[in-house]
Design a protein around this motif. Structure first.
Motif, PDB file in Angstrom:
ATOM      1  N   LYS A  25      -4.830   2.035  -4.140  1.00 28.46           N
ATOM      2  CA  LYS A  25      -5.314   2.596  -5.407  1.00 28.46           C
ATOM      3  C   LYS A  25      -4.186   2.746  -6.428  1.00 28.46           C
ATOM      4  N   GLU A  83      -6.826   4.356   5.116  1.00 27.24           N
ATOM      5  CA  GLU A  83      -5.529   4.812   4.615  1.00 27.24           C
ATOM      6  C   GLU A  83      -4.857   3.704   3.809  1.00 27.24           C
ATOM      7  N   SER A 141       0.815  -1.221   0.000  1.00 31.47           N
ATOM      8  CA  SER A 141       0.000   0.000   0.000  1.00 31.47           C
ATOM      9  C   SER A 141       0.844   1.265   0.000  1.00 31.47           C
ATOM     10  N   TRP A 171     -11.766  -2.372  -4.041  1.00 29.83           N
ATOM     11  CA  TRP A 171     -12.383  -1.048  -4.033  1.00 29.83           C
ATOM     12  C   TRP A 171     -13.842  -1.082  -4.494  1.00 29.83           C
ATOM     13  N   THR A 187     -12.742  11.971  -2.207  1.00 28.40           N
ATOM     14  CA  THR A 187     -12.681  10.688  -2.924  1.00 28.40           C
ATOM     15  C   THR A 187     -12.086   9.566  -2.072  1.00 28.40           C
ATOM     16  N   GLU A 188     -11.929   9.811  -0.786  1.00 24.47           N
ATOM     17  CA  GLU A 188     -11.275   8.813   0.058  1.00 24.47           C
ATOM     18  C   GLU A 188     -12.091   7.533   0.195  1.00 24.47           C
ATOM     19  N   ARG A 189     -13.400   7.616   0.022  1.00 22.41           N
ATOM     20  CA  ARG A 189     -14.256   6.442   0.254  1.00 22.41           C
ATOM     21  C   ARG A 189     -14.784   5.839  -1.040  1.00 22.41           C
ATOM     22  N   ASN A 198      -6.667   3.292   0.437  1.00 20.88           N
ATOM     23  CA  ASN A 198      -6.332   4.371  -0.485  1.00 20.88           C
ATOM     24  C   ASN A 198      -4.919   4.225  -1.019  1.00 20.88           C
ATOM     25  N   LEU A 256     -14.099   5.014  -5.456  1.00 16.31           N
ATOM     26  CA  LEU A 256     -13.135   4.845  -6.543  1.00 16.31           C
ATOM     27  C   LEU A 256     -13.703   5.543  -7.770  1.00 16.31           C
TER      28      LEU A 256
END
Length: 543
Positions: free
Chosen positions: A379, A373, A314, A408, A532-534, A376, A536
Motif C-alpha cells: 500500500k 501482510e 513491500s 488491491w 482496513t487490512e483487507r 498491506n 483499500l
C-alpha cells in the motif's frame, strides 16, 4: 486474433477523472484503430533476422500473413521511422508505400477481397533504437558478458515492437497461427527466442541461424530476441517442459535459483489453471536488464538475488523469501500473455493481477496471513497522483499505480466476496474463461460483477478512473452510529468491517453513498474502529 471491439477503441472518450493531455498524430497512428488497421486480421509472422553486433544493426524480413476483414486497397504496417524499408513484396510485385511517423501505409495494385488470405514480405534494415534503461524504456540492449562476449536482448513493451520488426503493432491483434523467429548471430553465440527450438544452421559466413517456433497467439511486445554465450539446461516437470538459458558462468547459480519455478508452477496452476502455453514450453532466459514477461521466454535479470535485486518492495521482509522476477514475470504468462488488454490504457489488467499473483504465491507457500501482510506493505507504494487507466487510442499507459492499486482492487473484490472457496473458483474461472483472449476493463468488471453478485462498476470506476480511495465517513447521531461512502462516482456500494472496541467483536456492514443509521448505540465515535487490512479505503470520523 482481432476482436470486434478493436475499431471502437479509437472512439472511446476520455474517462472521467483523467487529467487533460495533448496527444499527437504519431500517438494516434500507433495507438488507434483506423480502417487501414481494422480491415485485416494477422494470421502469422515469420521473422528472419540477422543481428550484426559490431554495427549495432539488423537486417532481414518478415513474412506477414493476414486475412482481409473488409475490402481494402491499403493497410497499415508499423516500423519505426529510423529503420529502413528496403522493399515490400506481394504476389511477386513490389508494393508502393508511404511513411507517416512509425506507420507504413502500403498500397495494393488491386483491391483485396474480404475473407481472402494474403501475405506480404517486408524487407527492412537499420540500427534499432538502443534502450538507455531497459526495461523502463524500449529498445535493444547491446551489452557484454564478463568474458567480453556480446550479450544482446530486446525489451519493447509500451515503446513498440515495431522498433525492431515490422508488424501490426497493436495489442488488439495477435497472430492466430503463431510465429517463427530465425536469428542469425555470430558463431560462438546462441540466439534464443520464444517457443520451441527447431534447429540451427551454420550459414558458412561466420554466422549461425537459430530457429524458433511459437504455436500459440502472442502479443507483439512478447516476441523477443536474446543473444549470448548461453548454456541450456532444463527438465520436464509434471508434463511441462522447463528450459533455462543462462550465461555460461552462471549455470550453477541458476540451477539453484530456478528451483523456485517448480513450487510456483504448482501454485499458479492450482489457482489460475494450467500453464497457458504448454505446446510452446516455459523458459527463463538471462538478460542484461532486469526482466520482462516475454511469452514462453521470460526475461530474467535479477542477478540470482532474493526480492527485487535484493530489496523487498513491500517493506515487510516477506518479499525477500522469493525471487521477484521469477514469480512476477512468470505470473504474466496468465495475466498479460494469455489474457491481454486490447489497449495499453488498460495495462492494469496485466500488472494488477500479476502484482496480486505475488501474494497468491506467498499464500501458497507461507500462508494467508503472510500474504495479507505483504499486500498491506505494498500500500505504501500507491501514489494516487493520476488515474490507473490511461487514455485510449493513443498508446498511453495509465499511472504506475496499476501495479499495487490494481492488486488491491483485486484483493478488495475478494474481501467483498468474503468466501475464499467462492473466490478461488472465480479467479480460476476468470483465467480460463479469457484464456488466449484480448479483453477490456469493462469485460473484467462484467465478469466479476456477474460471479460475485455485486454491482462492481462503481467500484472499478472509483479505483481505476479516480485517484482517491473510497472514504468511509462515520458520525454519531443521537447516540447511534451513522455511516456512508463518499466517492467520486454515484451508486457506490461496498461492505466494510466494524469493530466494537470494548468487546472486540467485529461485524460486517453493507454501506452506500447514503447516510445510514445503524441500530448500534455508541458513547462516542471512538467506541468503534474500522479494520482496513483487507480493504483499500480511507476512514473519516466526522465527530
Amino acid at each position: 486474433m482481432m476482436k470486434g471491439f478493436a475499431a471502437a477503441l479509437l472512439m472511446m472518450a476520455v474517462a472521467k477523472g483523467f487529467s487533460q493531455e495533448t496527444f499527437s498524430r504519431k500517438d494516434s497512428l500507433q495507438g488507434g484503430m483506423r480502417s487501414e488497421r481494422s480491415c485485416f486480421d494477422i494470421r502469422r509472422y515469420d521473422i528472419n533476422l540477422r543481428v550484426i553486433p559490431s554495427q549495432k544493426s539488423i537486417r532481414g524480413f518478415n513474412d506477414i500473413a493476414f486475412r482481409v476483414v473488409e475490402n481494402t486497397s491499403r493497410i497499415q504496417i508499423d516500423l519505426f521511422g529510423n529503420m529502413q524499408v528496403d522493399s515490400i513484396v506481394w504476389d511477386s510485385n513490389r508494393l508502393q508505400f508511404k511513411r507517416d511517423f512509425n506507420a507504413v501505409f502500403i498500397d495494393f495494385p488491386t483491391p483485396l477481397a474480404k475473407d481472402s488470405d494474403q501475405k506480404i514480405t517486408f524487407y527492412y534494415s537499420g540500427n534499432p533504437i538502443v534502450a538507455q534503461r531497459a526495461p523502463w524504456d524500449g529498445g535493444f540492449v547491446f551489452s557484454k558478458d564478463t568474458a567480453g562476449k556480446d550479450w544482446i536482448a530486446t525489451a519493447v513493451q509500451g515503446t513498440g515492437a515495431s522498433l525492431w520488426y515490422p508488424c501490426k503493432d497493436s495489442q488488439t491483434d495477435e497472430p492466430d497461427n503463431g510465429v517463427t523467429i530465425k536469428l542469425a548471430v555470430p558463431n560462438g553465440l546462441m540466439g534464443v527466442s520464444n517457443g520451441r527450438f527447431t534447429g540451427s544452421q551454420d550459414l558458412n559466413d561466420g554466422y549461425t541461424r537459430w530457429d524458433w517456433e511459437v504455436k500459440n497467439p502472442i502479443n507483439t511486445y512478447g516476441i523477443s530476441l536474446n543473444i549470448g554465450d548461453y548454456v541450456h539446461f532444463g527438465e520436464n516437470y509434471k508434463g511441462l517442459d522447463l528450459d533455462y538459458y543462462v550465461l555460461r558462468d552462471n549455470e550453477q547459480k541458476a540451477r539453484k535459483q530456478f528451483e523456485q519455478v517448480k513450487p510456483m508452477m504448482d501454485c499458479f496452476q492450482s489457482k489460475f489453471g494450467p500453464y497457458p502455453f504448454t505446446t510452446d514450453g516455459y523458459k527463463l532466459v538471462e538478460t542484461p536488464y532486469l526482466g520482462m514477461e516475454h511469452q514462453s521466454a521470460v526475461a530474467y535479470g535479477n542477478k540470482y538475488k532474493s526480492g527485487y535485486l535484493g530489496r523487498d518492495l513491500s517493506g515487510t521482509g516477506i518479499g525477500l523469501t522469493f525471487d521477484f522476477i521469477i514469480i512476477h514475470e512468470s505470473g504474466h504468462e496468465w495475466f498479460g500473455n494469455s489474457i491481454t488488454a486490447a489497449d495499453i490504457a488498460d495495462m492494469w489488467i496485466h500488472e494488477g493481477f500479476t502484482n496480486y499473483s505475488e501474494a497468491v504465491y506467498i499464500e501458497c507457500t507461507l500462508g494467508a496471513e503472510k500474504a495479507m501482510e505483504y499486500l498491506n506493505g505494498l500500500k505504501a507504494n500507491i501514489e494516487n497522483k493520476s488515474a490507473v487507466i490511461g487514455h485510449f487510442g493513443v498508446n498511453n499507459e495509465g499511472s504506475g499505480d496499476m501495479y499495487p492499486k490494481g492488486a488491491w482492487l483485486v484483493n478488495t473484490i475478494r474481501s467483498m466476496v468474503n468466501d475464499d472457496e467462492k473466490w478461488w473458483k472465480m479467479l480460476l474461472e476468470y483465467s480460463t474463461t479469457f484464456r488466449h483472449k484480448i479483453i477490456t476493463t469493462e469485460m473484467v468488471e462484467q465478469f466479476f460483477s456477474q460471479k460475485s453478485g455485486f454491482n462492481l462498476k462503481p467500484v472499478f470506476d472509483q479505483y481505476l478512473r479516480y485517484t482517491k480511495y473510497p472514504i468511509l465517513q462515520l458520525r454519531k447521531h443521537r447516540n447511534r452510529l451513522q455511516y456512508r461512502w463518499q466517492t467520486d462516482v454515484s451508486d457506490f456500494e461496498m461492505p466494510f468491517e466494524l469493530k466494537f472496541n470494548d468487546s472486540g467483536k467485529t461485524i460486517r456492514i453493507e454501506g452506500s453513498n447514503r447516510w445510514t443509521t445503524s441500530k448500534f448505540r455508541i458513547h462516542t465515535i471512538d467506541s468503534v474502529s474500522i479494520p482496513t487490512e483487507r480493504f483499500l479505503i480511507t476512514v473519516n470520523r466526522l465527530d
